[in-house]
Design an enzyme around this catalytic site. Structure first.
Site: not given
Ligand code: NAP
Length: 287
Positions: A165, A234
């Site tokens: 990844k 990150k």
């Molecule tokens: P996001 O919308 O920023 O969501 C982040 C999630 O993590 C939310 O549920 C947030 O909770 C939670 N979180 C953050 N800090 C926390 C903590 N200290 N304790 C508990 N929960 C916490 O991010 P996303 O885009 O969905 O991405 C999530 C993951 O998937 C990441 O690792 C990212 O690199 C990966 N990813 C993302 C994509 C993309 O295109 N977006 C594609 C593939 C992989 P709250 O709601 O309370 O803030």
């Protein structure tokens, strides 16, 4: 299947919805519980803690970073207190995946990061890259089918999936950098960016990454972010940690990481990581 889902951000909320739609009995948890509203309306149950969501057969997590995943896994009321098999979809570091595999809790651990942005998550078109014990991967197969279009098994060492990844995300940023440089060159020479992109994606560069990110660059479309620049930064930090551990020089990584820093500094925290290409344009005197 009785399954928990932890982390209802841009990706997690859509993945959990698809599990509900596929008929699984889903219990969700999120740090900010308000985000669970649409899922509860669709039939999911809201848990009061991560361990409560880890009482079924499998618990899937999709959290921002290593820190968030460690807090939710090993903290008080964490995932490891429950009997469920933990499947981590977050993009995390290799060292963190190794720790999760070494301290899996009663149910075991599978690493299954995904390729695809939120629109792909909504459409259940993710690509799942999975590694772990064969029996565990077999048990997860119907869950991966519910969230994705294809699953790649890359062995029985969970961190191998994270290395794949992270390598993929580095290549996405490298493609953005290459396109931004080529588009800037064309633009200053009097060829518009759309024309260049149409020719290149219609010939030698007929790949989803060039098409999707090429459109963002041509249209300067960086909001709303599907994947934020801070999360991209990150990931480049995690690539750097893996490269340092394995003693692999990655000079291109330094360039794309600096361009992500520049995008965040000039555009703000909410911009898409494709905005790394802006640093190239601005460096050439274009707006
Ligand atoms: P996001 O919308 O920023 O969501 C982040 C999630 O993590 C939310 O549920 C947030 O909770 C939670 N979180 C953050 N800090 C926390 C903590 N200290 N304790 C508990 N929960 C916490 O991010 P996303 O885009 O969905 O991405 C999530 C993951 O998937 C990441 O690792 C990212 O690199 C990966 N990813 C993302 C994509 C993309 O295109 N977006 C594609 C593939 C992989 P709250 O709601 O309370 O803030």
């Amino acid at each position: 299947m009785k399954v928990g889902f932890i982390g209802l951000g841009r990706m997690g909320a859509a993945m959990a919805q698809n599990l509900v739609a596929a008929g699984h009995e889903v219990t969700v948890w999120n740090r900010s519980p308000d985000k669970a509203g649409p899922l509860v309306a669709a039939g999911a149950t809201l848990a009061a803690s991560p361990v409560e969501a880890a009482q079924g057969e499998v618990v899937m997590s999709m959290l921002a970073d290593d820190h968030a995943l460690a807090a939710v896994t090993f903290g008080a009321d964490g995932i490891t207190g429950g009997p469920a098999l933990h499947v981590s979809h977050s993009t995390i570091g290799v060292a963190m995946a190794e720790r999760l595999a070494a301290e899996p809790g009663a149910g075991g651990f599978v690493s299954a990061p995904v390729f695809g942005r939120p629109a792909a998550a909504e459409a259940a078109h993710l690509f799942v890259v999975a590694a772990g014990a064969t029996a565990h991967l077999d048990r997860c197969a119907p869950l991966f089918e519910a969230i994705g279009q294809r699953t790649f098994r890359v062995g029985d060492t969970p961190s191998a999936a994270n290395l794949v990844k992270l390598s993929g995300n580095f290549m996405i940023m490298a493609a953005v950098e290459a396109m931004a440089e080529a588009m800037t060159l064309a633009d200053k020479g009097g060829v518009d960016r759309r024309t260049l992109l149409d020719v290149l994606t219609g010939t030698l560069f007929d790949a989803p990454i060039y098409k999707t990110y090429g459109d963002f660059l041509v249209e300067d479309r960086f909001r709303p972010a599907g994947f934020t620049a801070p999360l991209g930064l990150k990931d480049m930090g995690l690539v750097d940690a893996a490269a340092t551990a394995s003693r692999v020089p990655m000079p291109l990584l330094g360039i794309v990481r600096d361009h992500l820093r520049s995008a965040i500094a000039t555009e703000g925290e909410d911009v898409d990581w494709a905005a790394a290409g802006l640093a190239v344009r601005r460096g050439a005197g274009l707006s």
